[in-house]
Design an enzyme around this catalytic site. Sequence first.
Site, PDB file in Angstrom:
ATOM      1  N   ASP A  12       0.844  -1.205   0.000  1.00  0.00           N
ATOM      2  CA  ASP A  12       0.000   0.000   0.000  1.00  0.00           C
ATOM      3  C   ASP A  12       0.874   1.247   0.000  1.00  0.00           C
ATOM      4  O   ASP A  12       0.943   1.980   0.981  1.00  0.00           O
ATOM      5  CB  ASP A  12      -0.920  -0.018   1.224  1.00  0.00           C
ATOM      6  CG  ASP A  12      -1.898  -1.187   1.184  1.00  0.00           C
ATOM      7  OD1 ASP A  12      -2.360  -1.529   0.072  1.00  0.00           O
ATOM      8  OD2 ASP A  12      -2.187  -1.767   2.233  1.00  0.00           O
ATOM      9  N   LYS A  62     -11.381  -6.017  -3.111  1.00  0.00           N
ATOM     10  CA  LYS A  62     -12.546  -6.290  -2.251  1.00  0.00           C
ATOM     11  C   LYS A  62     -13.835  -6.110  -3.047  1.00  0.00           C
ATOM     12  O   LYS A  62     -14.716  -5.317  -2.708  1.00  0.00           O
ATOM     13  CB  LYS A  62     -12.528  -5.407  -1.007  1.00  0.00           C
ATOM     14  CG  LYS A  62     -11.364  -5.730  -0.087  1.00  0.00           C
ATOM     15  CD  LYS A  62     -11.543  -5.174   1.302  1.00  0.00           C
ATOM     16  CE  LYS A  62     -10.378  -5.573   2.194  1.00  0.00           C
ATOM     17  NZ  LYS A  62      -9.068  -4.980   1.765  1.00  0.00           N
ATOM     18  N   ASP A  65     -19.901  -6.010  -5.821  1.00  0.00           N
ATOM     19  CA  ASP A  65     -20.955  -5.358  -6.604  1.00  0.00           C
ATOM     20  C   ASP A  65     -21.915  -6.423  -7.141  1.00  0.00           C
ATOM     21  O   ASP A  65     -21.864  -7.587  -6.713  1.00  0.00           O
ATOM     22  CB  ASP A  65     -20.288  -4.540  -7.729  1.00  0.00           C
ATOM     23  CG  ASP A  65     -21.062  -3.280  -8.056  1.00  0.00           C
ATOM     24  OD1 ASP A  65     -22.287  -3.379  -8.314  1.00  0.00           O
ATOM     25  OD2 ASP A  65     -20.451  -2.191  -8.058  1.00  0.00           O
ATOM     26  N   ILE A  66     -22.780  -6.040  -8.054  1.00  0.00           N
ATOM     27  CA  ILE A  66     -23.665  -7.029  -8.671  1.00  0.00           C
ATOM     28  C   ILE A  66     -22.815  -7.968  -9.528  1.00  0.00           C
ATOM     29  O   ILE A  66     -21.679  -7.623  -9.904  1.00  0.00           O
ATOM     30  CB  ILE A  66     -24.759  -6.344  -9.524  1.00  0.00           C
ATOM     31  CG1 ILE A  66     -24.137  -5.521 -10.664  1.00  0.00           C
ATOM     32  CG2 ILE A  66     -25.664  -5.481  -8.644  1.00  0.00           C
ATOM     33  CD1 ILE A  66     -25.139  -5.039 -11.700  1.00  0.00           C
ATOM     34  N   GLY A 176      -1.860  -7.256  15.588  1.00  0.00           N
ATOM     35  CA  GLY A 176      -1.920  -8.725  15.646  1.00  0.00           C
ATOM     36  C   GLY A 176      -0.534  -9.361  15.732  1.00  0.00           C
ATOM     37  O   GLY A 176       0.449  -8.791  15.257  1.00  0.00           O
TER      38      GLY A 176
HETATM   39  O1  3DU Z   1      -2.191  -3.084   8.412  1.00  0.00           O
HETATM   40  P1  3DU Z   1      -1.155  -3.354   7.347  1.00  0.00           P
HETATM   41  O2  3DU Z   1      -0.398  -2.147   6.903  1.00  0.00           O
HETATM   42  O3  3DU Z   1      -0.255  -4.523   7.700  1.00  0.00           O
HETATM   43  O4  3DU Z   1      -1.950  -3.789   6.012  1.00  0.00           O
HETATM   44  C1  3DU Z   1      -2.985  -4.725   5.996  1.00  0.00           C
HETATM   45  C2  3DU Z   1      -3.479  -4.880   4.591  1.00  0.00           C
HETATM   46  O5  3DU Z   1      -4.518  -5.828   4.553  1.00  0.00           O
HETATM   47  C3  3DU Z   1      -4.039  -3.621   3.955  1.00  0.00           C
HETATM   48  O6  3DU Z   1      -3.754  -3.693   2.566  1.00  0.00           O
HETATM   49  C4  3DU Z   1      -5.520  -3.717   4.178  1.00  0.00           C
HETATM   50  O7  3DU Z   1      -6.251  -3.044   3.192  1.00  0.00           O
HETATM   51  C5  3DU Z   1      -5.722  -5.217   4.068  1.00  0.00           C
HETATM   52  N1  3DU Z   1      -6.840  -5.771   4.794  1.00  0.00           N
HETATM   53  C6  3DU Z   1      -6.989  -5.569   6.128  1.00  0.00           C
HETATM   54  O8  3DU Z   1      -6.150  -4.891   6.760  1.00  0.00           O
HETATM   55  C7  3DU Z   1      -8.089  -6.130   6.791  1.00  0.00           C
HETATM   56  C8  3DU Z   1      -8.951  -6.924   6.127  1.00  0.00           C
HETATM   57  O9  3DU Z   1      -9.918  -7.502   6.773  1.00  0.00           O
HETATM   58  C9  3DU Z   1      -8.752  -7.143   4.789  1.00  0.00           C
HETATM   59  C10 3DU Z   1      -7.669  -6.556   4.149  1.00  0.00           C
END
Ligand code: 3DU
Length: 213
Positions: A12, A62, A65-66, A176
């Site tokens: 990201d 993620k 949509d339809i 976590g």
């Molecule tokens: O928190 P971090 O920087 O380690 O990134 C977690 C990534 O996982 C980030 O791209 C976010 O959009 C994605 N993600 C979640 O954090 C939680 C979810 O339930 C699903 C995806």
Amino acid sequence: MIRNSRLILALDVLDKERAIDLVSVLKDRIDYVKVGYPLILAAGLEVVEEIASMAPVIADLKIADIPNTNTLISEPVLAAGASGIIAHAFAGRDSLSACVDAARERGALVFAVTEMSHPGAVEFMAPLAEGLARLAAECRVDGVVAPATRPERIRLIRSIVGDRAIISPGVGAQGGSPRAALEAGADYLIVGRSITDSPNPAAVADAILSEIR
Ligand code: 3DU
């Protein structure tokens, strides 16, 4: 899925060169690079193609949509070289199945979100997570997304999805623990900021890898 490092890098970042540099440094330490809206919107869909030439890519759009729109979202990102896509299960069986069908046509993987990792997920998603996990399994997804921030929820979701892969975000920046998530039944950890925001991303990845070995 081939399990090797058990790490999925959440890429990201908004700068394409930085993204490519990070993948160059980290590609031998990870199994997949997860690319989502931030990087794709900043750098264009071509960035998926570029990164996919270095490491397998999971496109985290993620999708929710339809069915027809889900197909229209899935196909270009798969054509750009994504090895997997992430869809929301809450849009329902027909919508999730559209993503599964699109992924199958390309020999790619599809993951369904059950319960997200952030605190707000407890408000609406958590009460529905078991049903979402069941739907995901019925739609024959390859895996589900479950929260590393709540390992007991991974354990519950594992009891529903059987041997489908569980990929778990929420390690590090969201609090976590890598080891707790894996012990609860996660197959892969999704890790972003604690690696990408570090002055030494390789060292952080190595520390996580030695913690989980
Ligand atoms: O928190 P971090 O920087 O380690 O990134 C977690 C990534 O996982 C980030 O791209 C976010 O959009 C994605 N993600 C979640 O954090 C939680 C979810 O339930 C699903 C995806």
